[in-house]
Design a protein around this motif. Structure first.
Motif: not given
Length: 826
Positions: A596-610, A618-630
């Motif tokens: 779900g969106a909450e888990v995606r945001l919590r898990a992947a946002a920090a890895l955008l700068d991995d 892969e972080a981009v692909r995970v977050l693409a559907p929920v970018t409005g909540s970043l």
């Protein structure tokens, strides 16, 4: 510098590869310049070293002669330059499969006779002939098929005579290349079996006998057989694909045919400059002494340009290392721990099942900055990790105890000849005391039998391309107990053909008094996930959390976890995104596909700068559907990472899979027009690309255009009548359009084509129930629940349908199963 059509500039020599030297290429443009004789080409063997002065002044001149082309960094000098100081290594390399990975089509390089041999396939007759210096494949009218290449094809399949332009590999098969329009180079499907006739060789082999139709995706003119994308970066040195999307043209570049010195050591210009700064005699003596010390140790470990000798890839992990056998165990121990993976990264660029995500890899740079490796995916590996499909060693070796103990590729393989450092059991005896392991007390076979060979039990082979047996590099203890219980391959069957695993298991239990035990301990967890067993999640979580497990195993377990099946799964995935190993982080992101969106945001946002590009993508692909909540900082990080991701996909604009991925990404970001352009472009490249049809239809559905979606699916099924996914999608489209009878037929067809898909069966059951056929829906789902007991959606549907029918006791069974499935999520 070489270019697509095999023309280009390299150290002042204009080379026409056409791949045919001094031959008309048969389909090229008129301006192709042709080299007068093969001996003058920069890809000549070590004999070319005679033309390279061993003086430091000449070395400096050779380095200065390298020029930047097209704004790209220079730095390659060619293997002939290296030969001047490293003659022994060059001599070993000159006959290696690395050196012979690709070559001009000449009388010396072509192994097939081309003397009028014939080959018959489904479409007609082929004749292989030689005309002067040209090597031709001649086809009768039936074998040529239609007069045009069809959409997405490389063109050239309508010609009666196909002119071979280059050689591809050398043993046990040699394949041949064809120049086509637009800078394309295509791999012909007819290979010469170079094995001796006594072993079944010296014959032509049709690798794709059923792909004679030019519209077949596996036909040699199609994108699937395009050398520029599929093959080149492992068969030439310093490759850049350079596809021009607007012109639909390749302007591919490379530095050297085959895998040259710089393919593993990196561009040599700075090293040559370092050599030029030394006294020539002293420098040569030092270089040879260093090579004898360790043929694959290229630096002394100190910092600074002088200390590292200008080398790009410092392959020094074995320098000064000793493997001493411990008398107590009979096994060797490394004198100091291996603390880097540089050598394995260099080898993995070609010896891994992976996808390139940048234009150019330079040896010494991190593997995951340039490639996205596959994990131990179903279909590629068996549940226990044994190789199934062609996986090229890396994923297997990462599972092994040898890798965990610090072994590198060149501990066993000579990096220049590609051969083994010793033959037979003597190689293993370097680290495993022969008096303990090369005895019947250990292997339980006669000393002179095939069963006494270490590799027979610990590295069983799988045969690819019909004649090429390749050893499994997971180096595992044979586990006939797992073969019996899980259906994975039994190593004993390699010698004891026709014997069931129960025979092997009984023998091992007699010898040991117990079942065999091995280093790899993940088979039951992966098998449970593949069979949707109840409790699979708990087993996968245990594997993922076990730091003693190989990282590729942990990553695979994470990728198989479904966060929708319990909060514990989601928390393990979130925690694993902070793991120090990038492959584990990659696996955790892959597992978030259903989050779900909450888990995606919590898990992947920090890895955008991995630190690793593959993880960022892969972080981009995970977050693409929920970018409005970043958050705002994460929005900026997403913009940076997604720009890099899109550029990577644009690099592969010649590929239907890349265009489809980009279309999905744009659709998730709300750019419907851009998504449609990409998906339609994918279908223009390959009209039989299933994923593009499915996603384009889904885009039309999302826009409320169900009739258009249906038209897309009809077109897809006209080309792919056996596609379960397309039948399933068309069934859903027909339901939305109020055509239930036709929809049910499509949904049933999808289930018949893909009987292991619980999703397809679940949707068919829901459709049946909605049309009043609840009894049929229950019967269908009962069968699915038996085969896939851990599927919660199936159990939930059964509970509802059975209770609606008044079958409360039967419903209780599935309620109890649901309680177990939910695990820690009440």
């Amino acid at each position: 510098m070489k270019t697509s059509r095999f023309r280009g500039m390299g150290r002042g020599v204009r080379v026409a590869l056409g791949l045919a030297i001094a031959l008309a290429c048969g389909c090229g443009s008129d301006d192709v310049e042709r080299e007068p004789a093969p001996a003058t080409g920069p890809t000549s063997s070590v004999a070319a070293s005679d033309a390279v002065s061993k003086t430091s002044a000449s070395a400096a001149s050779a380095a200065e002669d390298v020029r930047s082309t097209g704004g790209e960094p220079a730095g390659f000098v060619g293997s002939a330059t290296c030969t001047a100081c490293h003659a022994e290594q060059a001599q070993s390399w000159s006959g290696s499969q690395h050196r012979l990975a690709m070559d001009f089509a000449t009388a010396d390089s072509v192994k097939a006779p081309f003397a009028g041999e014939s080959l018959h396939n489904a479409s007609g007759t082929l004749r292989f002939e030689r005309q002067g210096r040209a090597f031709l494949v001649r086809r009768d009218a039936a074998a040529r098929g239609p007069t045009g290449p069809g959409p997405g094809a490389a063109a050239g399949d309508e010609r009666s005579d196909l002119r071979v332009s280059g050689t591809f590999g050398v043993e046990p098969l040699q394949q041949y290349l064809l120049d086509a329009v637009g800078g394309r180079i295509q791999v012909l499907p007819w290979a010469w079996d170079t094995r001796p006739a006594s072993e079944g060789g010296q014959r032509w082999l049709d690798l794709y006998p059923d792909a004679a139709d030019p519209e077949d995706p596996l036909h040699f003119s199609r994108p699937a057989q395009n050398w520029n994308h599929v093959c080149a970066d492992c068969h030439v040195t310093g490759y850049r694909k350079r596809y021009d999307e607007g012109r639909k043209q390749f302007e591919s570049r490379w530095e050297e045919l085959g895998v040259g010195c710089e393919g593993c050591h990196g561009p040599g210009r700075e090293h040559v400059r370092w050599a030029a700064s030394r006294e020539s005699v002293a420098a040569g003596a030092e270089a040879e002494a260093d090579a004898e010390d360790d043929a694959h140790a290229d630096a002394n470990g100190d910092a600074g340009a002088g200390a590292d000798r200008g080398l790009v890839a410092r392959l020094d992990e074995r320098r000064g290392v000793v493997w001493a056998i411990d008398p107590a165990t009979g096994n060797a121990v490394r004198s100091r721990p291996r603390t880097s993976g540089r050598e394995l990264d260099v080898c993995a660029q070609c010896h891994a099942r992976r996808g390139a995500i940048t234009e150019r890899y330079v040896a010494g740079e991190p593997f995951l900055d340039h490639y996205r490796p596959t994990l131990l995916d179903r279909g590629l590996y068996h549940a226990d990790g044994q190789q199934r499909d062609e996986v090229y060693t890396y994923g297997s070796f990462l599972q092994s105890r040898m890798h965990a103990k610090g072994v590198t590729c060149s501990d066993c393989h000579d990096p220049h000849s590609g051969g083994l450092r010793a033959e037979g059991n003597a190689l293993c005896g370097n680290c495993h005391a022969p008096e303990r392991y090369a005895t019947p007390a250990h292997h339980h076979h006669r000393a002179d039998s095939s069963g006494s060979r270490c590799v027979a039990c610990h590295m069983p082979t799988t045969t690819y391309m019909e004649v090429d047996p390749r050893h499994d590099h997971s180096l595992r203890v044979p586990r006939p107990d797992q073969a019996k219980a899980l259906g994975v391959p039994d190593a004993c069957g390699g010698c004891h053909a026709g014997k069931e695993a129960v025979f092997s298991d009984a023998a091992v239990r007699r010898w040991l008094g117990r079942p065999a035990k091995g280093f790899e301990r993940h088979a039951e967890a992966i098998d449970a996930a593949e069979s949707d067993a109840i409790g699979a999640g708990a087993k996968l979580r245990a594997v993922a959390a076990d730091a003693s497990q190989p990282v590729i195993v942990r990553a695979t377990a994470l990728a198989r976890l479904d966060p929708a099946r319990g909060g514990a799964n989601a928390e393990v995935l979130v925690g694993a995104t902070r793991d120090p190993d990038p492959l584990v982080r990659l696996g955790a992101l892959e597992g978030l596909a259903n989050a779900g969106a909450e888990v995606r945001l919590r898990a992947a946002a920090a890895l955008l700068d991995d630190p690793r590009r593959a993880v960022r993508f892969e972080a981009v692909r995970v977050l693409a559907p929920v970018t409005g909540s970043l958050s705002q900082p994460s929005q900026a990080a997403f913009a940076r990472a997604s720009a890099e991701y899109v550029a990577s996909l644009r690099r592969d604009a010649d590929r239907p899979e890349a265009r489809t991925q980009l279309g999905v990404f744009l659709a998730e970001g709300g750019d419907a027009d851009g998504a449609r352009r990409e998906l339609e472009a994918a279908l223009a490249l390959e009209p039989a690309f299933e994923a593009a049809h499915v996603n384009l239809a889904d885009l039309e559905r999302a826009l409320g255009r169900d009739e258009s979606a249906l038209a897309v699916l009809d077109a897809g099924l006209a080309r792919l009548p056996g596609s379960a996914a397309l039948h399933h999608a068309r069934g859903l489209a027909r339901i939305r359009l109020g055509r239930p009878g036709e929809a049910l037929a499509d949904l049933a067809k999808a289930v018949s084509l893909a009987p292991d898909s619980t999703r397809f069966a679940y949707v068919q059951a829901v459709a049946l129930e909605s049309t009043g056929a609840r009894d049929r829906a229950i019967a269908l789902l009962e069968g699915v629940a038996t085969a896939h007991p851990g599927d919660a959606a199936v159990r939930e549907a059964l509970v509802g349908y059975l209770e609606a029918e008044g079958r409360l006791e039967a419903a209780k069974v599935h309620r109890a199963a649901l309680a177990l499935i939910a695990e820690s999520d009440p």
